[in-house]
Design an enzyme around this catalytic site. Structure first.
Site, PDB file in Angstrom:
ATOM      1  N   ASP A  68       0.822  -1.219   0.000  1.00  0.00           N
ATOM      2  CA  ASP A  68       0.000   0.000   0.000  1.00  0.00           C
ATOM      3  C   ASP A  68       0.854   1.266   0.000  1.00  0.00           C
ATOM      4  OD1 ASP A  68      -2.442   1.356   0.128  1.00  0.00           O
ATOM      5  OD2 ASP A  68      -3.246  -0.063   1.596  1.00  0.00           O
TER       6      ASP A  68
ATOM      7  N   ASP B 239     -10.745   1.381  -3.690  1.00  0.00           N
ATOM      8  CA  ASP B 239     -11.296   0.988  -2.391  1.00  0.00           C
ATOM      9  C   ASP B 239     -12.820   0.933  -2.440  1.00  0.00           C
ATOM     10  OD1 ASP B 239      -9.045   0.463  -0.977  1.00  0.00           O
ATOM     11  OD2 ASP B 239      -8.985   2.354   0.120  1.00  0.00           O
TER      12      ASP B 239
HETATM   13  C1  GLA Z   1      -5.859   1.298   2.063  1.00  0.00           C
HETATM   14  C2  GLA Z   1      -6.196   0.200   1.067  1.00  0.00           C
HETATM   15  C3  GLA Z   1      -7.234  -0.715   1.648  1.00  0.00           C
HETATM   16  C4  GLA Z   1      -6.715  -1.300   2.941  1.00  0.00           C
HETATM   17  C5  GLA Z   1      -6.331  -0.192   3.894  1.00  0.00           C
HETATM   18  C6  GLA Z   1      -5.655  -0.739   5.134  1.00  0.00           C
HETATM   19  O1  GLA Z   1      -6.911   2.170   2.217  1.00  0.00           O
HETATM   20  O2  GLA Z   1      -6.622   0.749  -0.135  1.00  0.00           O
HETATM   21  O3  GLA Z   1      -7.549  -1.724   0.742  1.00  0.00           O
HETATM   22  O4  GLA Z   1      -5.618  -2.129   2.677  1.00  0.00           O
HETATM   23  O5  GLA Z   1      -5.463   0.746   3.297  1.00  0.00           O
HETATM   24  O6  GLA Z   1      -5.319   0.248   6.018  1.00  0.00           O
END
Ligand code: GLA
Length: 705
Positions: free
Chosen positions: A445, A509
């Site tokens: 990430d 997301d």
């Molecule tokens: C980001 C990612 C999510 C998840 C969160 C975890 O927002 O896009 O899919 O992994 O971090 O904190």
């Protein structure tokens, strides 16, 4: 085409690039469909412009470097200076080599003491890969400000198409008329960004998915960048793409070379689908392309199921249901390390939390592997929470300007991966976990932009991107078979540069199926579906509060690398058997879904979308009819199914791999249980869709009869 000695013709796979070297600098005379058997210098004679009043007394043919010294008055390809000198170079060809598909040209300016290396390659999918570099041959440093790769466009291009976006709504298309001036898209957040266009397109008027001409440039770079389309008052038009360098960031010492990110240039005379196909086939031809290694496993990511609530028993229960419905890869997301019980602390400490995981990750991983699934783990190695052991030990390892601390973003700072200590720390901790456990997949990430990244005397922003590529490559070489997913708060680092180092992108997301229809449709412009993570989210979306049927969510998630991101321990038996049916359908059809040509139909009803995947041998296709909103008319318009063999005979039927989509009608259209028809009839007459409720979809299965 018989090429004179001062002309290079690259021609292969339906694309032609003609470079005229007669002026001493390369001028692209043509980039598009092959022109047939043209005599010697015919193209030069056809395209050399007249000499207009109020300009210089020679024809103005901007070479690919677009120098001002050639009386070109648009944006030059190269900008920089040597302490106020050498900012207006004039390059002359010193050497060139060419085959049918590849040309290398070296240019030099003896006054400015600069050399340019230029290479064009047509790859089997018909993309032209362009590589451009500048070398400082002088005895003083050269401050490089910009080196952009430009390709000329014919004047008939009328519209630009590119993509912008934000968290939860990535890759929104925007079309604009091309007018005199420049249309510039810039990314200045250290990563390519949610708003990164991935590719920028220029199109003939009204070009659609299935027809019209499209030219596009995509940059193999995940950091700051710029895409431009420029039209001069003389009508001449070009598009450019390059890295966006900070002022003073890139200083070339004597002998230094700056290699600009490669540019993947695509031309299609079959609309956007033809363009996408060129990008997809190029990526798919790489030996390391994920589908050439193994089929894309059904993935369950626990994020929206448990968030930070890491509890072994709860997760074991999730493992068991995942195995029951046919999941093949189980991914533990954020929250397993350091003091990371929420998003306020722990980033940087990539050591399993004794607090959350008193027995370590072993018991969970054992359960996952015993159930026949692979295990994946989340990291965000480029970041650090100020509340972490790492930060307490090395506050100086964050990207910052000495004397000031950048504002946090999601409570975190950016770790300076160009610092050897920081790089080794992250590599060492991640490597230790991958060595200790059977972890075959990492989700990586990047949840905040770089806002104050200057690191005195170093190209901090540029080098940060180079460092993450190096880290990924190093992890893969130490752990053969390791897959990496690029995530940045969803789709904030989806680009062709990252595509060279990772196997999957977290597309967004947003797991809201309605939003996903749009996001996935345009993310596929250059990235093939098998590299785009697409998950079935909870019944009510956590990011929009919209509720969708399992059927709609499941069908939407099929058109990508499919998975689940939902607490399926809460599902009913009926839902579990539908999930199992869906997973089985995906496994049986992923070969086609991940290799065929992506087709997006220019559908007449604004309330519906039609898209699908057609096998390259035209033996089969899977299409999706999506009722986005209620259609204005009593009967939704017929869905055309293009791309099959017009003379071929096909058996067509409706498939609902996760339950019946609710419809508002007395009787279904007659084809849904099966009809035998031709590819020509499918493409021109199409199929009458059922009158579905809004936000519902069906699959249309087409198999050669
Ligand atoms: C980001 C990612 C999510 C998840 C969160 C975890 O927002 O896009 O899919 O992994 O971090 O904190």
């Amino acid at each position: 085409m018989a090429a004179p000695r001062d002309q290079i013709v690259l021609s292969a796979h339906g694309v032609q690039l003609v470079l005229d070297l007669s002026s001493g600098a390369p001028v692209v005379r043509h980039w598009g469909s092959p022109l047939g058997d043209l005599d010697g210098d015919a193209l030069r004679r056809m395209t050399t412009p007249p000499i207009a009043h109020s300009t210089v007394d020679v024809p103005q043919d901007p070479g690919v470097l677009r120098e001002r010294a050639r009386a070109f008055h648009g944006r030059p390809a190269l900008s920089g200076n040597r302490d106020r000198l050498d900012w207006a170079p004039l390059f002359q060809i010193v050497e060139h080599h060419a085959s049918d598909t590849e040309a290398s040209i070296r240019l030099h300016d003896a006054v400015a003491s600069l050399t340019i290396d230029l290479r064009y390659r047509i790859v089997p999918s018909g993309l032209v890969l362009v590589d451009l570099a500048v070398i400082n041959d002088g005895s003083e440093p050269y401050r490089l400000e910009e080196l952009t790769t430009w390709m000329p466009l014919p004047e008939r291009v009328a519209e630009s198409l590119d993509f912008t976006g934000r968290w939860l709504k990535e890759r929104q298309p925007q079309r604009r008329p091309i007018a005199v001036g420049s249309w510039v898209l810039e990314s200045r957040e250290g990563r390519s960004g949610h708003g990164a266009s991935v590719v920028q397109c220029a199109m003939t008027s009204g070009a659609g998915f299935g027809d019209g001409e499209v030219w596009a440039l995509g940059l193999l770079w995940s950091g700051e960048h710029r895409h431009l389309i420029e039209r001069g008052i003389d009508g001449r038009t070009a598009m450019g793409a390059g890295e966006l360098l900070q002022s003073g960031e890139m200083v070339l010492q004597p002998g230094d070379r700056y290699q600009a990110p490669s540019v993947a240039a695509a031309y299609s005379d079959q609309g956007l689908d033809g363009l996408s196909s060129r990008y997809h086939e190029w990526l798919r031809a790489r030996p390391e392309h994920p589908t050439r290694v193994r089929p894309r496993p059904v993935t369950l990511n626990v994020w929206e199921a448990v968030y930070f609530d890491h509890d072994l028993e709860r997760l074991r229960a999730l493992v068991d249901v995942a195995a029951e419905v046919g999941v093949e890869r189980f991914v533990l997301d954020d929250g397993w390390f350091g003091t990371r019980r929420d998003d306020r602390s722990g980033l940087g400490d990539w050591v399993v939390s004794e607090d959350a995981w008193p027995e370590g990750l072993g018991p969970l991983i054992d359960r996952v592997t015993a159930a026949g699934m692979e295990f994946g783990l989340w990291f965000e190695g480029e970041m650090v929470n100020p509340d972490s052991d790492l930060y307490r030990a090395h506050p100086e390892w964050i990207l910052h300007v000495p004397g000031r601390t950048p504002p946090t973003g999601r409570n975190q700072q950016v770790l300076d991966l160009t610092h050897d200590g920081a790089y080794e720390h992250v590599l060492g901790q991640v490597d230790a976990l991958l060595s200790r456990h059977p972890i075959t997949y990492i989700k990586w990430d990047h949840n905040r932009p770089l806002v104050d990244p200057a690191h005195l005397g170093r190209p901090a922003v540029h080098n940060q991107t180079v460092a993450v590529y190096r880290l990924f490559d190093e992890l893969k070489s130490r752990h053969p078979g390791l897959e990496i997913e690029s995530c940045a708060s969803g789709g904030g680092r989806v680009d062709l540069g990252m595509a060279m180092h990772v196997d999957r992108f977290w597309t967004s997301d947003s797991n809201d199926a309605l939003e996903r229809q749009g996001i996935q449709r345009y993310s596929m412009t250059a990235i093939p579906p098998e590299m785009l993570g697409t998950h079935i989210g909870p019944s009510t979306s956590h990011s929009s509060s919209r509720s969708h049927s399992l059927s709609f969510r499941a069908i939407t998630a099929l058109f990508g690398h499919a998975g689940i991101e939902w607490d399926i321990t809460e599902t009913t038996n009926a839902e579990r058997s539908l999930l199992a049916e869906w997973a089985a359908y995906y496994k049986a059809n992923r070969g086609l879904l991940h290799s065929g040509r992506v087709v997006r139909v220019d559908h007449s009803d604004p309330a519906a979308l039609v898209h699908g995947v057609v096998a390259h041998d035209h033996s089969a296709a899977i299409f999706c009819y999506v009722q986005v909103a209620a259609s204005g008319g009593v009967l939704p318009s017929p869905a055309l199914i293009p791309g099959l063999d017009p003379d071929g005979r096909y058996r067509v039927r409706r498939i609902e791999p996760a339950g019946r989509a609710p419809a508002m009608q007395h009787a279904d259209p007659k084809w849904v249980d099966g009809v035998i028809t031709t590819g020509a009839a499918l493409a021109t007459i199409g199929l009458r869709p059922p009158i579905l409720h809004p936000e519902q979809a069906i699959l249309i299965e087409v198999v050669r009869a």
